[in-house]
Design a protein around this motif. Structure first.
Motif, mmCIF file in Angstrom:
data_model
loop_
_atom_site.group_PDB
_atom_site.id
_atom_site.type_symbol
_atom_site.label_atom_id
_atom_site.label_comp_id
_atom_site.label_asym_id
_atom_site.label_seq_id
_atom_site.Cartn_x
_atom_site.Cartn_y
_atom_site.Cartn_z
ATOM 1 N N GLN A 36 0.832 -1.210 0.000
ATOM 2 C CA GLN A 36 0.000 0.000 0.000
ATOM 3 C C GLN A 36 0.863 1.255 0.000
ATOM 4 N N TYR A 37 1.983 1.225 0.745
ATOM 5 C CA TYR A 37 2.898 2.369 0.720
ATOM 6 C C TYR A 37 3.479 2.555 -0.679
ATOM 7 N N LYS A 39 2.085 1.668 -3.559
ATOM 8 C CA LYS A 39 1.029 2.204 -4.415
ATOM 9 C C LYS A 39 0.814 3.693 -4.156
ATOM 10 N N ALA A 40 0.843 4.098 -2.887
ATOM 11 C CA ALA A 40 0.678 5.519 -2.561
ATOM 12 C C ALA A 40 1.828 6.339 -3.147
#
Length: 77
Positions: A36-37, A39-40
């Protein structure tokens, strides 16, 4: 494509406020996966790239703005 409805705007506003409220908690940040990091980070890089392309289009130049010097300004008057 159509503008969002009032209900869609309210839903987005509520989701944004919930995100901001949850972001204040350290527990929330510990539960985010590395994926998720990543992707962010990619989304942030994409937003920055679009901003830079917009800047280049806006100034019609790759480097800096075409700003005339003070001497050039006074020479024309």
């Amino acid at each position: 494509m159509a503008p969002p409805s009032g209900a869609q705007i309210e839903t987005a506003k509520d989701a944004a406020l919930k995100f901001l409220w949850d972001a204040r908690s350290l527990h929330t940040w510990k539960n985010i996966s590395k994926d998720q990091y990543l992707k962010a980070g990619l989304v942030a890089a994409e937003a920055y790239a679009f901003f830079m392309v917009g800047e280049i289009i806006g100034r019609r130049n790759f480097v800096g703005y075409n700003v005339k010097s003070v001497e050039d300004h006074h020479a024309h008057h």
